[in-house]
Design an enzyme around this catalytic site. Structure first.
Site, PDB file in Angstrom:
ATOM      1  N   GLN A 221       0.806  -1.218   0.000  1.00  0.00           N
ATOM      2  CA  GLN A 221       0.000   0.000   0.000  1.00  0.00           C
ATOM      3  C   GLN A 221       0.841   1.271   0.000  1.00  0.00           C
ATOM      4  OE1 GLN A 221      -3.170  -2.354   2.789  1.00  0.00           O
ATOM      5  NE2 GLN A 221      -3.320  -0.143   2.896  1.00  0.00           N
ATOM      6  N   ARG A 367      -9.125  -1.225   7.851  1.00  0.00           N
ATOM      7  CA  ARG A 367      -9.981  -0.025   7.788  1.00  0.00           C
ATOM      8  C   ARG A 367     -10.070   0.651   9.148  1.00  0.00           C
ATOM      9  NH1 ARG A 367     -14.071  -2.026   3.111  1.00  0.00           N
ATOM     10  NH2 ARG A 367     -14.138  -0.025   2.091  1.00  0.00           N
ATOM     11  N   CYS A 368      -8.911   0.996   9.699  1.00  0.00           N
ATOM     12  CA  CYS A 368      -8.880   1.363  11.112  1.00  0.00           C
ATOM     13  C   CYS A 368      -8.683   2.834  11.382  1.00  0.00           C
ATOM     14  CB  CYS A 368      -7.743   0.611  11.765  1.00  0.00           C
ATOM     15  SG  CYS A 368      -6.170   1.113  11.065  1.00  0.00           S
ATOM     16  N   GLU A 739     -12.570   4.237   5.271  1.00  0.00           N
ATOM     17  CA  GLU A 739     -12.660   3.458   6.504  1.00  0.00           C
ATOM     18  C   GLU A 739     -13.915   3.743   7.311  1.00  0.00           C
ATOM     19  OE1 GLU A 739      -7.990   3.206   7.645  1.00  0.00           O
ATOM     20  OE2 GLU A 739      -8.922   5.151   7.416  1.00  0.00           O
TER      21      GLU A 739
HETATM   22  N1  MCN Z   1     -13.885   9.213  -2.751  1.00  0.00           N
HETATM   23  C1  MCN Z   1     -14.685  10.125  -3.381  1.00  0.00           C
HETATM   24  N2  MCN Z   1     -15.100  11.248  -2.710  1.00  0.00           N
HETATM   25  C2  MCN Z   1     -14.731  11.461  -1.414  1.00  0.00           C
HETATM   26  C3  MCN Z   1     -13.920  10.517  -0.760  1.00  0.00           C
HETATM   27  C4  MCN Z   1     -13.491   9.401  -1.459  1.00  0.00           C
HETATM   28  O1  MCN Z   1     -15.055   9.912  -4.540  1.00  0.00           O
HETATM   29  N3  MCN Z   1     -15.113  12.547  -0.773  1.00  0.00           N
HETATM   30  C5  MCN Z   1     -13.363   8.023  -3.467  1.00  0.00           C
HETATM   31  C6  MCN Z   1     -11.858   8.145  -3.667  1.00  0.00           C
HETATM   32  O2  MCN Z   1     -11.471   8.927  -4.696  1.00  0.00           O
HETATM   33  C7  MCN Z   1     -11.426   6.698  -3.749  1.00  0.00           C
HETATM   34  C8  MCN Z   1     -12.366   6.033  -2.745  1.00  0.00           C
HETATM   35  O3  MCN Z   1     -13.538   6.876  -2.674  1.00  0.00           O
HETATM   36  O4  MCN Z   1     -11.625   6.217  -5.035  1.00  0.00           O
HETATM   37  C9  MCN Z   1     -11.735   5.896  -1.337  1.00  0.00           C
HETATM   38  O5  MCN Z   1     -11.113   7.097  -1.027  1.00  0.00           O
HETATM   39  P1  MCN Z   1     -10.437   7.499   0.378  1.00  0.00           P
HETATM   40  O6  MCN Z   1     -11.477   7.635   1.400  1.00  0.00           O
HETATM   41  O7  MCN Z   1      -9.554   8.638   0.097  1.00  0.00           O
HETATM   42  O8  MCN Z   1      -9.583   6.223   0.812  1.00  0.00           O
HETATM   43  P2  MCN Z   1      -8.251   5.647   0.121  1.00  0.00           P
HETATM   44  O9  MCN Z   1      -8.399   5.701  -1.329  1.00  0.00           O
HETATM   45  O10 MCN Z   1      -7.058   6.226   0.759  1.00  0.00           O
HETATM   46  O11 MCN Z   1      -8.384   4.126   0.506  1.00  0.00           O
HETATM   47  C10 MCN Z   1      -7.918   3.626   1.728  1.00  0.00           C
HETATM   48  C11 MCN Z   1      -9.027   2.986   2.531  1.00  0.00           C
HETATM   49  C12 MCN Z   1      -8.412   2.117   3.564  1.00  0.00           C
HETATM   50  S1  MCN Z   1      -7.310   2.824   4.639  1.00  0.00           S
HETATM   51  C13 MCN Z   1      -8.667   0.766   3.603  1.00  0.00           C
HETATM   52  S2  MCN Z   1      -8.000  -0.115   4.871  1.00  0.00           S
HETATM   53  C14 MCN Z   1      -9.504   0.165   2.593  1.00  0.00           C
HETATM   54  C15 MCN Z   1     -10.455   1.106   1.955  1.00  0.00           C
HETATM   55  O12 MCN Z   1      -9.885   2.258   1.645  1.00  0.00           O
HETATM   56  N4  MCN Z   1      -9.010  -0.841   1.835  1.00  0.00           N
HETATM   57  C16 MCN Z   1      -9.721  -1.208   0.705  1.00  0.00           C
HETATM   58  N5  MCN Z   1     -11.289   0.591   1.025  1.00  0.00           N
HETATM   59  C17 MCN Z   1     -10.903  -0.494   0.292  1.00  0.00           C
HETATM   60  N6  MCN Z   1     -11.607  -0.895  -0.791  1.00  0.00           N
HETATM   61  C18 MCN Z   1     -11.160  -1.927  -1.530  1.00  0.00           C
HETATM   62  N7  MCN Z   1     -11.885  -2.303  -2.610  1.00  0.00           N
HETATM   63  N8  MCN Z   1     -10.006  -2.597  -1.221  1.00  0.00           N
HETATM   64  C19 MCN Z   1      -9.277  -2.265  -0.140  1.00  0.00           C
HETATM   65  O13 MCN Z   1      -8.156  -2.905   0.144  1.00  0.00           O
HETATM   66 CU1  CUN Z   2      -5.870   0.949   9.011  1.00  0.00          CU
HETATM   67  S1  CUN Z   2      -6.251  -0.177   7.486  1.00  0.00           S
HETATM   68 MO1  CUN Z   2      -6.187   1.128   5.918  1.00  0.00          MO
HETATM   69  O1  CUN Z   2      -5.380   2.349   6.854  1.00  0.00           O
HETATM   70  O2  CUN Z   2      -4.933   0.622   5.002  1.00  0.00           O
END
Ligand code: MCN
Ligand code: CUN
Length: 786
Positions: A221, A367-368, A739
């Site tokens: 990641q 997802r913590c 998360e």
């Molecule tokens: N998004 C959006 N509008 C927002 C917020 C988010 O359209 N206001 C969209 C983003 O652009 C992205 C998705 O939603 O495509 C998730 O965005 P974000 O909340 O920024 O999270 P991350 O992309 O950083 O993803 C990490 C988060 C974590 S920490 C874990 S753990 C987790 C999760 O996402 N692991 C996943 N969701 C997952 N989903 C899948 N399918 N697989 C994982 O391993």
């Molecule tokens: Cu804590 S699980 Mo996600 O932050 O990769």
């Protein structure tokens, strides 16, 4: 439904680009990669949770035809690789030399021509173990006579993994409790569980002895951060290491850490001079890689005049045998101290101390939000316990205690500044969708008939998007993200990111951000990530940080390009910069909309070089490193409706209402998909997912036969709603969301089960998972199942 979702270009419900290959089975996962000359590695793991290693005899394994090498701690010692530093400034054995400290710990690695020979050879390694007493209960690990686990560490005399770490104000909290009219205490455990992604962890390491180049194929990641770690650990030049992550079959936090298997694969390839592949099986994944939670929490909450006023928390964090928790350096308990939740408290005080046990290391995963899962679970259980004691409706108590809209930005009693919110509104939207009053009426009728229906509420606030340089780093690396945007002469664009998708849809959403900012159709924007040679430095994807940090970086880099385009437009239109106005996809002369030039024509000019502005170098591109000014604080109101079968104690989640506020949604469909997935996982944690150990430290959940994950049968049709409170400091007004559903859902479900059982059976607390055996035992008045 979002107001922006019908826009043709930019934000909206665009189908995921990446799904075209995924649904055709054309994803490119680690185990699909076969390099010429590649050999295979398998790892011998300890059958004991705690044992001294007297000797290891590898001769029979080495004699097996096809075996190229057997690596033990002794061999790694000569390379200086027997121990590696962890992300939490601890040390972890790459291969056990002196002792094994958890069941499943890496003891030796076999390299052979195929994976079957490698596995067969493991059976031929003769390890002389001298079993020692094991301790798997974190409270018992602190007893004076507990076996000492980390005798490798100089000066270590007990199983404390950290000094006690505190936040908040103890005296002010004592005062709040002294003045309170209701006080409630609970002991709450957030049990150990596991992210269990579909694809397990693995690596192909390909070291070229001629050039000194190390090519790594891996699903992780945070590829750039891993590269830096390998450069340090293996003493290799960072620019000679290239990490490529293809499609990752899920991460969920499991693929943040650097595992011993990775280091062994790299060492194996350096020694063998050929590509070495290692991939775990399911049991190895469940038993030895980054677990989640395992927090033992003692807490008291108090209220005065019908409003929550104070919270006290004392936590024992079980870190397993090595502290390899991924968290910002200055926050040894992650963001656990966002424990005051969504409430305007008078004071709070939290203490966390970590201990070693004979269990697998890890700690932050699944997802913590860096431990906000545990914090939200705690505070939302405590608020419900308080409501029970005060005999008030749990939503009423929350409504009376919420931080009010006009208090934002709001500084919490543990020192965090929440950016924006309207909690009352979001709670009301959830109540409307649920038909809360009707549900309570239905429940009263059912109670009268002896049926066990429960309604559970939770309201969470998260802090995601780590993080501001002034506040946090990981191993001295600031938690900033790079973005690089190039518009080609044809008008097509490539945006390179340091964030790393594991299934979240980044190829779609990050293209949408460029589209929104520049007016280039999203299908013309290629998103590149996962290759350290082709993307700017940054700290990767976890803690829902991609949208808050990389998303902001992409917006800012797009705006930089837009500014360059403006200068070219001014030349083309023979006007001054300040006379130009932007609308999606073009600059035009203020007051005369007809007189304008599109981004497409500006790009052509940028490359043709014809009459460019003074000092302009040509081309159209920009780079940025984004340092977020603050975390973003998404929040949400969740309501679960459960039925508990009085005969079997089986809990059925009948309805689940989730109203999330993650600010502006870039792609509402993807956000909803994230929420669906996270809610399913939250239901799994609340009802069935748990990693347990027997007294000898044997892990009892090493396969999907006994580590249960939810299927469509256990998951209801989710009822989603939304409110949009833009983030004031994010260029797009967006907050993270990945998360949130996992943070908010377990307390809602547990609160619902307690709500179902309290009146009839007097059950006022039950730890997860709410298996039929555990619920049944509680209904019979026993704390634990027989
Ligand atoms: N998004 C959006 N509008 C927002 C917020 C988010 O359209 N206001 C969209 C983003 O652009 C992205 C998705 O939603 O495509 C998730 O965005 P974000 O909340 O920024 O999270 P991350 O992309 O950083 O993803 C990490 C988060 C974590 S920490 C874990 S753990 C987790 C999760 O996402 N692991 C996943 N969701 C997952 N989903 C899948 N399918 N697989 C994982 O391993
Ligand atoms: Cu804590 S699980 Mo996600 O932050 O990769």
């Amino acid at each position: 439904m979002s107001a922006i979702e019908d826009r043709p270009i930019g934000f909206g419900r665009l189908k995921r680009k990446e799904d075209a290959r995924f649904i055709r089975g054309q994803g490119n996962y680690l185990d699909d990669i076969r390099l010429p000359g590649m050999v295979h590695m398998a790892i011998l793991r300890s059958p004991f949770a705690h044992a001294r290693i007297n000797s290891i005899d590898t001769s029979a394994a080495l004699a097996l035809p096809g075996v190229a090498a057997v690596i033990t701690a002794k061999d790694l010692e000569t390379l200086g690789l027997a121990w590696m530093p962890t992300i939490s400034y601890d040390t972890q054995a790459v291969l056990a030399g002196d002792k094994v400290r958890f069941q499943g710990q890496e003891v030796a690695a076999v390299i052979a021509t195929d994976e079957y020979i490698a596995r067969d050879a493991l059976q031929l390694i003769d390890v002389d173990y001298e079993p020692l007493d094991a301790v798997v209960n974190a409270r018992k690990a602190l007893d004076a006579d507990a076996p000492l686990i980390r005798d490798d560490k100089e000066g270590q005399i007990d199983n404390l993994a950290s000094p006690t770490w505190e936040a908040g104000d103890e005296d002010a909290t004592d005062k709040a409790f002294a003045e309170a009219d209701t006080v409630v205490a609970r002991d709450i455990i957030y049990p150990r569980c596991h992210p269990a992604p579909l694809e397990t962890c693995g690596m192909i390491a390909d070291f070229n002895p001629e050039t000194g180049q190390l090519d790594i194929y891996n699903g992780n990641q945070a590829p750039h951060a891993h590269r830096t770690v390998y450069a340090h650990v293996a003493g290799l030049a960072e620019h000679m290491i290239r990490i490529r992550c293809g499609d990752i079959g899920g991460g969920f936090g499991n693929k943040v850490p650097v595992y011993p298997g990775y280091v062994c694969a790299i060492a194996g390839s350096i020694v063998a001079g050929v590509p070495v592949k290692w991939i775990e099986d399911r049991s190895e994944n469940l038993m030895s890689t980054g677990f989640a939670r395992d927090y033992i929490m003692k807490s008291e909450i108090c209220a005065k005049d019908g409003k929550i006023t104070g919270l006290r928390v004392d936590v024992i964090a079980d870190h397993g045998a090595f502290d390899s928790t991924a968290q910002p350096t200055k926050f040894p308990a992650g963001f656990f101290h966002i424990v005051c939740g969504s409430y305007d408290l008078q004071a709070s005080h939290v203490k966390v101390k970590a201990v070693y046990t004979n269990k697998a290391p890890g700690g932050v995963a699944y997802r913590c939000s860096f431990r906000i899962t545990e914090a939200v679970y705690l505070v939302e259980r405590m608020v419900d316990a308080l409501a029970l004691e005060m005999k008030v409706d749990p939503i009423d108590l929350r409504m009376r205690s919420f931080i009010k809209e006009d208090q934002f930005p709001y500084e919490t009693t543990t020192g965090w500044t929440y950016d924006s919110g309207d909690y009352h509104k979001t709670m009301r939207v959830a109540m409307d969708i649920a038909g809360y009053e009707d549900l309570r009426r239905e429940q009263a009728e059912k109670r009268a008939r002896g049926e066990l229906m429960g309604i559970g509420v939770s309201f969470f606030t998260e802090g995601v998007g780590a993080g501001p340089r002034k506040h946090m780093d990981i191993l001295g690396l600031s938690m900033n993200d790079g973005a690089d945007l190039r518009i080609h002469p044809s008008g097509k664009a490539v945006v390179s990111l340091s964030a790393q998708t594991q299934g979240q849809g980044h190829e779609t959403t990050f293209a949408q951000i460029v589209a929104e900012e520049l007016g280039i159709p999203p299908e013309d924007v290629e998103v590149r990530h996962g290759d350290t040679d082709k993307s700017p430095y940054g700290l990767g994807t976890y803690g829902s940080r991609s949208t808050p940090v990389s998303g902001a970086a992409v917006a800012v880099v797009s705006r930089k390009v837009r500014d360059k385009a403006r200068a070219i437009a001014a030349t083309i239109l023979e006007t001054r910069l300040e006379d130009l106005a932007w609308e999606k996809g073009r600059w035009y002369v203020k007051g005369d909309r007809e007189q304008g030039v599109s981004i497409f024509d500006i790009t052509k000019r940028a490359y043709s070089g014809e009459a460019l502005p003074e000092g302009f170098e040509g081309g159209l591109d920009a780079q940025v490193i984004y340092d977020p000014p603050n975390l973003t604080y998404p929040y949400g109101a969740y309501i679960a409706v459960v039925d508990v079968d009085p005969e079997t104690a089986h809990v059925k989640v009948r309805r689940f209402i989730a109203v999330d506020d993650c600010g502006v949604r870039i792609n509402p469909m993807i956000v909803e998909g994230q929420i669906h997935g996270g809610l399913a996982e939250g239901i799994g944690i609340a009802l069935m997912e748990v990693i347990t150990f027997d007294a000898e430290g044997n892990c009892l959940n090493g396969s999907f036969m006994d580590y249960l994950i939810p299927t469509a049968l256990e998951v209801p049709d989710f009822e989603l709603g939304e409110t949009v409170t833009p983030c004031p400091h994010h260029p797009l007004g967006a907050k993270g969301v990945g998360e949130s559903p996992n943070v908010g859902s377990p307390p809602a479900i547990v609160n619902a089960v307690i709500d179902a059982l309290y009146e009839s059976h007097g059950v006022d607390h039950l730890d997860m998972p709410m298996t039929p055996a555990r619920v049944w035992a509680a209904m019979q008045g026993n704390a634990e199942p027989p």
